[in-house]
Design an enzyme around this catalytic site. Structure first.
Site, mmCIF file in Angstrom:
data_model
loop_
_atom_site.group_PDB
_atom_site.id
_atom_site.type_symbol
_atom_site.label_atom_id
_atom_site.label_comp_id
_atom_site.label_asym_id
_atom_site.label_seq_id
_atom_site.Cartn_x
_atom_site.Cartn_y
_atom_site.Cartn_z
ATOM 1 N N ASP A 272 5.701 0.992 0.614
ATOM 2 C CA ASP A 272 5.122 2.272 1.064
ATOM 3 C C ASP A 272 6.040 3.134 1.948
ATOM 4 O OD1 ASP A 272 3.007 1.087 -0.213
ATOM 5 O OD2 ASP A 272 1.669 1.044 1.513
ATOM 6 N N LYS B 12 -0.508 1.341 -5.616
ATOM 7 C CA LYS B 12 -1.577 0.434 -5.168
ATOM 8 C C LYS B 12 -2.665 1.219 -4.448
ATOM 9 C CE LYS B 12 0.923 -0.993 -0.944
ATOM 10 N NZ LYS B 12 -0.069 -0.606 0.056
ATOM 11 N N CYS C 297 0.139 -2.746 5.714
ATOM 12 C CA CYS C 297 0.459 -3.051 4.313
ATOM 13 C C CYS C 297 1.502 -4.150 4.162
ATOM 14 C CB CYS C 297 0.868 -1.776 3.591
ATOM 15 S SG CYS C 297 -0.538 -0.656 3.409
HETATM 16 C C1 C5J Z 1 0.382 1.223 5.193
HETATM 17 C C2 C5J Z 1 -1.455 2.264 6.330
HETATM 18 N N1 C5J Z 1 1.252 1.428 4.222
HETATM 19 N N2 C5J Z 1 -1.009 1.943 7.550
HETATM 20 N N3 C5J Z 1 -0.722 2.033 5.226
HETATM 21 O O1 C5J Z 1 0.567 0.368 6.045
HETATM 22 O O2 C5J Z 1 -2.523 2.800 6.211
#
Ligand code: C5J
Length: 247
Positions: free
Chosen positions: A47, A152, A185
């Site tokens: 991400d 995802k 994540c």
């Molecule tokens: C991720 C989030 N990628 N913090 N998303 O950690 O909402």
């Protein structure tokens, strides 16, 4: 030798000479050394999306200090360069939803009771919606054609995706997991991977949280109790294991 391309990388159309693929490597790590066969180890970058990392993005709009995440870009860039130049498996993920929000659980939509939520207009297009500029991966780590990008809908990269099938089909047994955020994540994905039988190494300078205390605890939770979810190291120690001079 890369099993997928037999040493001839289909994307770069150049002959790749993997550095150390014939023998297992050992990375200095906590709680103890992480041994891995490079040909069976994927770099999984979680991400690294514009809305989380870029000044002016959704993360900053919520009041977060994006510099806490941006410090991970350079170490990730170096690790990615090493993985690519050795012809090893790289996989990227993006958190996001369909434009019609059909895959967005109502609980996730309303969580936080904020004025702005997933699907609403944000500084870089609709927030966490596939195809919007803010949903895309930052240019510094942009995927090459041929590198799988896992879209995802959840926090974990295995939930409602084909990641496990891709890893199995490519003979991957171990993961080096990087990206953001450490406690959300990254941690969720490491736990999911652990339950599916993968060994995970997390380089601490390649993962980031908006909250320093969560960064520290997120890493401690992985390596505690003899490595209950995995191992923690850093990009320098991984590159040293490769004997890499990639900068
Ligand atoms: C991720 C989030 N990628 N913090 N998303 O950690 O909402």
């Amino acid at each position: 030798m890369c099993l997928a391309c037999r040493g001839f990388h289909p994307v770069l159309s150049t002959r790749i000479y993997p550095m150390q693929l014939n023998r297992a490597l050992s990375v200095d790590a906590e709680p103890y050394a992480f041994e891995f066969d490079p040909g069976r180890t994927a770099l999984l970058i979680i991400d690294m999306q514009r809305d989380f990392l870029e000044p002016g993005g959704f993360g900053e709009m919520l009041g977060n200090d994006v510099s806490q995440l941006r410090r991970t870009i350079d170490p990730n860039r170096k690790l990615l360069a090493a993985w690519r130049s050795a012809g090893l498996q790289v996989i990227h993920t993006r958190e996001g939803h369909r434009p019609d929000l059909a895959d967005l659980p109502p609980a996730k939509k309303i969580r936080g009771l904020g004025k702005t939520s997933i699907g609403d207009p944000g500084p870089m297009g609709r927030i966490l919606i596939r195809g919007e500029p803010g949903h895309d991966i930052i240019p510094e780590l942009y995927p090459l054609p041929g590198e799988p990008v896992i879209d995802k809908p959840g926090k974990g990269a295995f939930f409602a995706t084909d990641l496990h099938a891709i890893l199995q089909n490519r003979g991957i047994q171990r993961l080096v997991v990087t990206g953001v955020t450490t406690e959300v994540c990254v941690n969720t994905t490491v736990r999911e991977a652990n339950d599916r039988g993968y060994d995970c190494l997390v380089p601490e300078d390649c993962v980031g949280s908006y909250f320093p205390e969560f960064q520290e605890m997120g890493l401690k939770m992985i390596k505690a109790q003899g490595g209950i979810f995995g191992w923690v190291s850093d990009s320098g120690r991984i590159l040293a294991a490769f004997g890499s001079s990639v900068t």
